[in-house]
Design a protein around this motif. Structure first.
Motif, short mmCIF file in Angstrom:
data_model
loop_
_atom_site.label_atom_id
_atom_site.label_comp_id
_atom_site.label_asym_id
_atom_site.label_seq_id
_atom_site.Cartn_x
_atom_site.Cartn_y
_atom_site.Cartn_z
N TYR A 11 41.15 9.36 -11.56
CA TYR A 11 40.09 10.34 -11.32
C TYR A 11 39.41 10.60 -12.66
O TYR A 11 40.07 10.95 -13.64
CB TYR A 11 40.66 11.64 -10.75
CG TYR A 11 39.62 12.75 -10.65
CD1 TYR A 11 38.66 12.73 -9.64
CD2 TYR A 11 39.59 13.80 -11.57
CE1 TYR A 11 37.71 13.72 -9.55
CE2 TYR A 11 38.64 14.79 -11.49
CZ TYR A 11 37.70 14.75 -10.48
OH TYR A 11 36.75 15.74 -10.40
N ASN A 12 38.11 10.40 -12.71
CA ASN A 12 37.36 10.51 -13.96
C ASN A 12 37.92 9.58 -15.03
O ASN A 12 37.95 9.91 -16.22
CB ASN A 12 37.36 11.95 -14.48
CG ASN A 12 36.27 12.79 -13.83
OD1 ASN A 12 35.32 12.27 -13.25
ND2 ASN A 12 36.42 14.09 -13.90
N ALA A 24 33.14 13.22 -11.77
CA ALA A 24 33.06 12.56 -10.46
C ALA A 24 32.86 13.56 -9.33
O ALA A 24 32.11 13.30 -8.38
CB ALA A 24 34.34 11.75 -10.22
N GLN A 25 33.51 14.70 -9.42
CA GLN A 25 33.41 15.71 -8.36
C GLN A 25 31.97 16.22 -8.22
O GLN A 25 31.44 16.33 -7.11
CB GLN A 25 34.35 16.88 -8.66
CG GLN A 25 34.28 17.98 -7.63
CD GLN A 25 35.23 19.12 -7.93
OE1 GLN A 25 35.61 19.86 -7.03
NE2 GLN A 25 35.62 19.28 -9.17
N GLY A 83 40.26 9.67 -1.79
CA GLY A 83 39.52 8.41 -1.79
C GLY A 83 40.07 7.43 -2.80
O GLY A 83 40.22 6.23 -2.50
N SER A 84 40.41 7.94 -3.97
CA SER A 84 40.97 7.07 -5.02
C SER A 84 42.33 6.52 -4.60
O SER A 84 42.62 5.33 -4.79
CB SER A 84 41.09 7.84 -6.33
OG SER A 84 41.60 7.02 -7.35
N TRP A 143 29.73 13.44 -6.68
CA TRP A 143 29.94 13.27 -5.24
C TRP A 143 29.41 14.47 -4.46
O TRP A 143 28.86 14.31 -3.37
CB TRP A 143 31.43 13.07 -4.94
CG TRP A 143 31.88 11.66 -5.14
CD1 TRP A 143 32.65 11.16 -6.16
CD2 TRP A 143 31.58 10.54 -4.30
NE1 TRP A 143 32.84 9.81 -6.00
CE2 TRP A 143 32.19 9.40 -4.88
CE3 TRP A 143 30.84 10.39 -3.13
CZ2 TRP A 143 32.10 8.13 -4.31
CZ3 TRP A 143 30.74 9.13 -2.57
CH2 TRP A 143 31.37 8.01 -3.15
N TYR A 177 38.93 15.38 -1.93
CA TYR A 177 38.42 14.16 -1.29
C TYR A 177 38.31 13.03 -2.31
O TYR A 177 38.53 11.86 -1.98
CB TYR A 177 37.06 14.42 -0.64
CG TYR A 177 37.16 15.17 0.67
CD1 TYR A 177 37.54 14.51 1.84
CD2 TYR A 177 36.90 16.53 0.75
CE1 TYR A 177 37.64 15.18 3.04
CE2 TYR A 177 36.99 17.22 1.95
CZ TYR A 177 37.36 16.55 3.09
OH TYR A 177 37.47 17.21 4.29
N CYS A 178 37.95 13.36 -3.54
CA CYS A 178 37.89 12.34 -4.60
C CYS A 178 39.28 11.74 -4.83
O CYS A 178 39.43 10.52 -4.96
CB CYS A 178 37.36 12.94 -5.90
SG CYS A 178 35.61 13.36 -5.88
N CYS A 206 32.96 22.56 -4.98
CA CYS A 206 33.77 22.00 -6.06
C CYS A 206 34.94 22.93 -6.42
O CYS A 206 34.84 24.15 -6.30
CB CYS A 206 32.92 21.77 -7.30
SG CYS A 206 31.60 20.56 -7.06
N VAL A 262 35.65 19.15 -2.79
CA VAL A 262 35.28 17.76 -3.09
C VAL A 262 36.32 17.07 -3.96
O VAL A 262 36.59 15.88 -3.81
CB VAL A 262 33.90 17.72 -3.77
CG1 VAL A 262 33.50 16.30 -4.14
CG2 VAL A 262 32.84 18.34 -2.86
N PHE A 263 36.94 17.82 -4.87
CA PHE A 263 37.95 17.22 -5.76
C PHE A 263 39.07 16.55 -4.96
O PHE A 263 39.49 15.44 -5.27
CB PHE A 263 38.54 18.30 -6.67
CG PHE A 263 39.81 17.87 -7.37
CD1 PHE A 263 39.76 16.97 -8.43
CD2 PHE A 263 41.04 18.35 -6.95
CE1 PHE A 263 40.93 16.57 -9.07
CE2 PHE A 263 42.20 17.94 -7.58
CZ PHE A 263 42.14 17.06 -8.65
#
Length: 231
Positions: free
Chosen positions: A129-130, A18-19, A108-109, A22, A104-105, A91, A101-102
């Motif tokens: 996540y993932n 996912a990272q 966001g989740s 994105w 933010y992922c 990343c 980015v991780f």
């Protein structure tokens, strides 16, 4: 780790992360947006607009710091976008700076999970996540880092402003230092400028900010707490 797996022929893991998805998506979207702005607002040829925009965006997104032209002259929209890039970064696991980015992922989740929880209070499924549940330790770590990063940016910007620098110079100097991104914005430290004219005190503060950013804040902050030394 993902790139090492790709070198061994396992490309699917990179594409499924996912990272990475994105990161590629946000870089592509910003390159496209800045390219369109340059072509429409600045009247640059399409190929030239795409090439210059892609170089500048990738350089800042990966906190590489290379510059080929003064993008502060492109207009207000690119400058605002480039300011945002300081706070994103690349990343986790890479040599890039920024919040990454991780995180933010994860944020966001967690935010999506919180909104769904308001609609369905009895929902039991945790944020993922993932495809895997995110532990409370990871959520606390990400939230703490994010809060300290933003708060540190504000505090250090105020400190730099005490040396008589304008808001754009002070804020972007701190943002680029925490992200270890290279150029700032404005007439002094912009892509066509240099940090040499800054007061010595400001340079010391920015050096400390670079240390904070490179060591990911919490490591340095722990060393500054009396509890650590008493332990």
């Amino acid at each position: 780790v993902l790139l090492a797996a790709v070198a061994q022929g396992h490309v699917r893991g990179l594409l499924q992360d996912a990272q990475v998805r994105w990161f590629a998506a946000y870089v592509a979207c910003i390159v496209a947006a800045v390219s369109v702005w340059q072509a429409v607002a600045n009247g640059r040829p399409a190929a030239e607009a795409i090439r210059s925009s892609a170089f500048a965006v990738v350089s800042l997104a990966t906190t590489t710091g290379f510059v080929t032209e003064d993008y502060s002259l492109w207009g207000t929209f690119p400058v605002a976008v480039f300011m945002m890039l300081y706070f994103i970064g690349g990343c986790t696991g890479s040599t890039t700076g920024g919040i990454k980015v991780f995180r933010y992922c994860v944020l966001g989740s967690v935010s999506q999970w919180q909104i769904r929880l308001l609609v369905h209070p009895n929902r039991v499924r945790p944020p993922t996540y993932n495809g895997k549940p995110i532990s409370e330790d990871v959520v606390r770590s990400v939230l703490s880092f994010f809060v300290f990063y933003i708060a540190g940016s504000f505090v250090l910007t105020v400190v730099i402003a005490l040396f008589g620098l304008d808001l754009v110079t002070a804020s972007t100097a701190v943002a680029q230092a925490l992200a270890n991104a290279g150029p700032g914005l404005g007439p002094i430290i912009g892509p066509a400028g240099t940090f040499a004219p800054l007061p010595d005190g400001a340079k010391w503060v920015l050096s400390f900010a670079m240390l904070l950013g490179r060591l990911e804040l919490l490591t340095v902050l722990v060393l500054l707490t009396p509890v650590f030394w008493r332990g």
